[in-house]
Scaffold this active site. Structure first.
Site, PDB file in Angstrom:
ATOM      1  N   ARG A 105      -0.407  -5.685   6.423  1.00 40.14           N
ATOM      2  CA  ARG A 105      -1.064  -5.988   5.151  1.00 40.14           C
ATOM      3  C   ARG A 105      -0.027  -5.834   4.044  1.00 40.14           C
ATOM      4  O   ARG A 105       0.547  -4.750   3.870  1.00 40.14           O
ATOM      5  CB  ARG A 105      -2.242  -5.027   4.946  1.00 40.14           C
ATOM      6  CG  ARG A 105      -2.903  -5.175   3.612  1.00 40.14           C
ATOM      7  CD  ARG A 105      -4.190  -4.362   3.480  1.00 40.14           C
ATOM      8  NE  ARG A 105      -4.661  -4.510   2.123  1.00 40.14           N
ATOM      9  CZ  ARG A 105      -4.636  -3.554   1.192  1.00 40.14           C
ATOM     10  NH1 ARG A 105      -4.227  -2.327   1.490  1.00 40.14           N
ATOM     11  NH2 ARG A 105      -5.035  -3.805  -0.025  1.00 40.14           N
ATOM     12  N   HIS A 148      -2.248  -6.538  -6.180  1.00 39.36           N
ATOM     13  CA  HIS A 148      -2.172  -5.092  -5.951  1.00 39.36           C
ATOM     14  C   HIS A 148      -1.477  -4.481  -7.178  1.00 39.36           C
ATOM     15  O   HIS A 148      -0.410  -3.897  -7.080  1.00 39.36           O
ATOM     16  CB  HIS A 148      -1.441  -4.790  -4.644  1.00 39.36           C
ATOM     17  CG  HIS A 148      -1.647  -3.415  -4.096  1.00 39.36           C
ATOM     18  ND1 HIS A 148      -2.069  -3.154  -2.798  1.00 39.36           N
ATOM     19  CD2 HIS A 148      -1.488  -2.204  -4.664  1.00 39.36           C
ATOM     20  CE1 HIS A 148      -2.140  -1.851  -2.598  1.00 39.36           C
ATOM     21  NE2 HIS A 148      -1.792  -1.237  -3.727  1.00 39.36           N
ATOM     22  N   GLU A 193      -8.432  -2.610  -4.671  1.00 34.89           N
ATOM     23  CA  GLU A 193      -8.968  -1.469  -5.416  1.00 34.89           C
ATOM     24  C   GLU A 193      -9.204  -1.762  -6.893  1.00 34.89           C
ATOM     25  O   GLU A 193      -8.527  -1.184  -7.767  1.00 34.89           O
ATOM     26  CB  GLU A 193      -8.033  -0.256  -5.258  1.00 34.89           C
ATOM     27  CG  GLU A 193      -7.806   0.149  -3.815  1.00 34.89           C
ATOM     28  CD  GLU A 193      -6.919   1.382  -3.655  1.00 34.89           C
ATOM     29  OE1 GLU A 193      -6.340   1.842  -4.649  1.00 34.89           O
ATOM     30  OE2 GLU A 193      -6.820   1.890  -2.536  1.00 34.89           O
ATOM     31  N   ASN A 319     -10.611   1.223   1.657  1.00 34.21           N
ATOM     32  CA  ASN A 319      -9.532   2.220   1.606  1.00 34.21           C
ATOM     33  C   ASN A 319     -10.162   3.590   1.394  1.00 34.21           C
ATOM     34  O   ASN A 319     -10.909   3.776   0.428  1.00 34.21           O
ATOM     35  CB  ASN A 319      -8.577   1.941   0.445  1.00 34.21           C
ATOM     36  CG  ASN A 319      -7.851   0.610   0.588  1.00 34.21           C
ATOM     37  OD1 ASN A 319      -7.951  -0.052   1.621  1.00 34.21           O
ATOM     38  ND2 ASN A 319      -7.124   0.219  -0.448  1.00 34.21           N
ATOM     39  N   TYR A 321      -9.489   7.944   1.399  1.00 34.88           N
ATOM     40  CA  TYR A 321      -8.511   9.032   1.431  1.00 34.88           C
ATOM     41  C   TYR A 321      -9.122  10.439   1.450  1.00 34.88           C
ATOM     42  O   TYR A 321      -8.639  11.301   2.163  1.00 34.88           O
ATOM     43  CB  TYR A 321      -7.544   8.908   0.243  1.00 34.88           C
ATOM     44  CG  TYR A 321      -6.587   7.749   0.430  1.00 34.88           C
ATOM     45  CD1 TYR A 321      -5.420   7.907   1.170  1.00 34.88           C
ATOM     46  CD2 TYR A 321      -6.874   6.491  -0.079  1.00 34.88           C
ATOM     47  CE1 TYR A 321      -4.551   6.842   1.385  1.00 34.88           C
ATOM     48  CE2 TYR A 321      -6.011   5.415   0.123  1.00 34.88           C
ATOM     49  CZ  TYR A 321      -4.848   5.598   0.859  1.00 34.88           C
ATOM     50  OH  TYR A 321      -4.002   4.538   1.081  1.00 34.88           O
ATOM     51  N   GLU A 377      -6.722   0.699   4.278  1.00 35.38           N
ATOM     52  CA  GLU A 377      -5.785   1.802   3.999  1.00 35.38           C
ATOM     53  C   GLU A 377      -6.426   3.119   4.409  1.00 35.38           C
ATOM     54  O   GLU A 377      -7.588   3.387   4.084  1.00 35.38           O
ATOM     55  CB  GLU A 377      -5.466   1.932   2.495  1.00 35.38           C
ATOM     56  CG  GLU A 377      -4.529   0.905   1.951  1.00 35.38           C
ATOM     57  CD  GLU A 377      -4.251   1.098   0.461  1.00 35.38           C
ATOM     58  OE1 GLU A 377      -4.339   2.253  -0.048  1.00 35.38           O
ATOM     59  OE2 GLU A 377      -3.962   0.096  -0.201  1.00 35.38           O
TER      60      GLU A 377
HETATM   61  O1  IFM Z   1      -0.334   4.010  -2.761  1.00 37.93           O
HETATM   62  C1  IFM Z   1      -1.661   3.757  -2.996  1.00 37.93           C
HETATM   63  C2  IFM Z   1      -1.975   2.282  -2.790  1.00 37.93           C
HETATM   64  O2  IFM Z   1      -1.193   1.459  -3.582  1.00 37.93           O
HETATM   65  C3  IFM Z   1      -3.411   1.994  -3.134  1.00 37.93           C
HETATM   66  N1  IFM Z   1      -4.286   2.899  -2.436  1.00 37.93           N
HETATM   67  C4  IFM Z   1      -3.991   4.296  -2.469  1.00 37.93           C
HETATM   68  C5  IFM Z   1      -2.554   4.543  -2.072  1.00 37.93           C
HETATM   69  C6  IFM Z   1      -2.247   6.050  -2.099  1.00 37.93           C
HETATM   70  O3  IFM Z   1      -2.478   6.571  -3.364  1.00 37.93           O
END
Ligand code: IFM
Length: 471
Positions: A105, A148, A193, A319, A321, A377
């Site tokens: 990606r 992005h 995002e 994505n 985290y 992600e």
């Molecule tokens: O590095 C970033 C990415 O560009 C977008 N999503 C979160 C990642 C980590 O912060």
């Protein structure tokens, strides 16, 4: 250019193939990850890796401007050189392929491929054509994100995402890219995002262009989503065989107590992080609770916009985290209540794999038309060091294993998840945190540009090799 990356991999791969490394990664035998059609890849983004910001006619982006502004990025870092991927792309793709990763990606830098009058920049376009052709030759599935975060500065000078016209300029850019690259891209994502672009860029100013006003955030979000909605039919027309979607970051919010106020706060957190984007895309409306949180911030919406935004998707990129524990702020909103004694990453983010499973299963209940999902992600930053030529990123290995187990649980609960991309292929420019935070499964020494495959990547490679060998 020396092929440090492949060299590093070649040095380490015998240990992997001989099975002489302990393996705390490989998923259990009943995991859905063993399915050969579950795509496992890695992700990057243009401004974070390419460098070469002044080369071959590339124009300045909002991130060039922002990172050159004192105090905006840790240590004054910028993306001017980054991983020098613009020059080292062949070795980087060889490295990706040598790890057995099946998907890549990447994102296209809008200011590299189009001039201010909307004309193509051939040199910039050729870079992506060469790269995508190489991926095709190697049999790697390409997921291409059109935006992005590196908005051309000349568009920001005319209001950026606060200006409705930017959405139409994005549709023009999409038209150019999808005519030029048709047939080389497996899946297009319009935006990465939009929450970050709208909220961090225009709501709290932590990201470019650095404006801070809730009303700006909702209007910027509307124009971003409109841009997405305008782009989808363009992609369908120009490149019918590819998949079309969008990538959203999602956040899990949990309540600090059972009190109704804290429960409501957690709900509002998820409205602000998830429903703000997913409701317009999948229901064609903004969640009204958002405007309880931010009274008086309703964006200007023209007739037909919501229908445009809710264009059917072939996939939704997710994505994920971390989670945020919240309590009521005593007024309309929520405040963070960081939990003590929990595992955290170099970013300070809590490691909370259940959040991914819970959000995915929750979305399946909330959105009856939820498209197939790719985890576009997931990963973590750690303060990785090369010692005797190796990087032992034990926390990342465990993080990935646990998050992949959460994905497996979601699949078993009926969510249609089709793939997973590690963030990131290599250490890179982590926006306002510069180069200090290392998210890669490959280490980058920024003084020499040497790539060193971390142990996490070796173990992913080992798993993929075993999976491939299975009959
Ligand atoms: O590095 C970033 C990415 O560009 C977008 N999503 C979160 C990642 C980590 O912060």
């Amino acid at each position: 250019m020396a092929n440090d990356a492949s060299a590093a991999f070649d040095t380490l791969s015998p240990a992997v193939s001989k099975g002489s490394l302990a393996d705390p990664f490989t998923p259990p035998a009943d995991s859905s990850l063993w399915r050969k059609n579950f795509l496992l890849g890695a992700a990057t983004a243009s401004y974070q890796i390419e460098g070469a910001v002044d080369e071959d006619g590339r124009l300045p982006s909002i991130w060039d401007t922002f990172s050159a502004t004192p105090g905006k990025v840790l240590a004054g870092d910028t993306g001017a050189v980054a991983c020098d991927h613009y020059h080292r792309w062949e070795a980087d793709i060889d490295m990706l392929a040598s790890l057995g990763l099946e998907g890549y990606r990447l994102s296209i830098a809008w200011p590299r491929v189009m001039d201010a009058a909307g004309r193509p920049n051939r040199k910039g376009l050729d870079f992506y054509k060469r790269l995508l052709n190489r991926l095709k030759e190697k049999g790697i599935t390409s997921f291409v994100t059109l935006y992005h975060w590196d908005l051309p500065q000349h568009l920001e000078d005319r209001g950026g995402w606060l200006n409705r016209d930017t959405a139409y300029r994005f549709a023009d850019y999409t038209d150019l890219m999808s005519r030029e690259l048709a047939g080389t891209v497996d899946a297009w994502a319009t935006l990465n995002e939009p929450w970050c672009s709208a909220y961090l860029g225009y709501g709290n100013g932590h990201h470019a262009p650095g404006l801070a006003n809730d009303r700006f955030a909702t209007q910027a979000m509307h124009h971003l989503l409109l841009a997405h909605g305008l782009a989808i039919p363009v992609l369908r027309g120009n490149d019918p065989a590819s998949q079309k979607g969008i990538v959203a970051n999602i956040g899990r919010g949990t309540a600090n107590s059972d009190s109704a106020a804290d429960q409501r706060a957690a709900h509002l957190f998820e409205v602000q992080h998830n429903a703000w984007i997913l409701d317009p895309l999948l229901k064609g409306e903004y969640p009204q609770d958002l405007f309880e949180l931010w009274p008086g911030t309703e964006p200007l919406v023209l007739d037909g916009d919501m229908r445009t935004i809710a264009a059917p998707l072939d996939f939704l990129g997710i994505n994920y985290y971390f989670r945020t524990n919240v309590a009521s702020d005593g007024a309309h909103g929520f405040r963070d209540v960081p939990l003590e004694g929990v595992e955290r990453t170099q970013m300070g983010w809590e490691v909370y794999p259940d959040g991914l499973r819970d959000l995915l299963t929750g979305f399946k209940k909330t959105y009856r038309n939820l498209p197939p999902i790719y985890i576009t992600e997931n990963g973590m930053a750690s303060d990785d060091k090369v010692i005797d030529g190796h990087v032992d990123d034990a926390q990342r290995i465990s993080f990935l294993k646990r998050h992949l187990a959460a994905v497996d649980q979601a699949i078993k609960a009926g969510v249609d998840v089709r793939g997973y991309f590690l963030w990131s292929l290599m250490d890179n420019f982590e926006w306002a945190f510069g180069y200090e935070r290392r998210f890669g499964v490959v280490h980058v020494d920024y003084s020499t540009q040497k790539r060193t495959v971390k142990r996490s990547a070796e173990l992913v490679a080992k798993f993929l090799k075993e999976r491939k060998a299975r009959v």
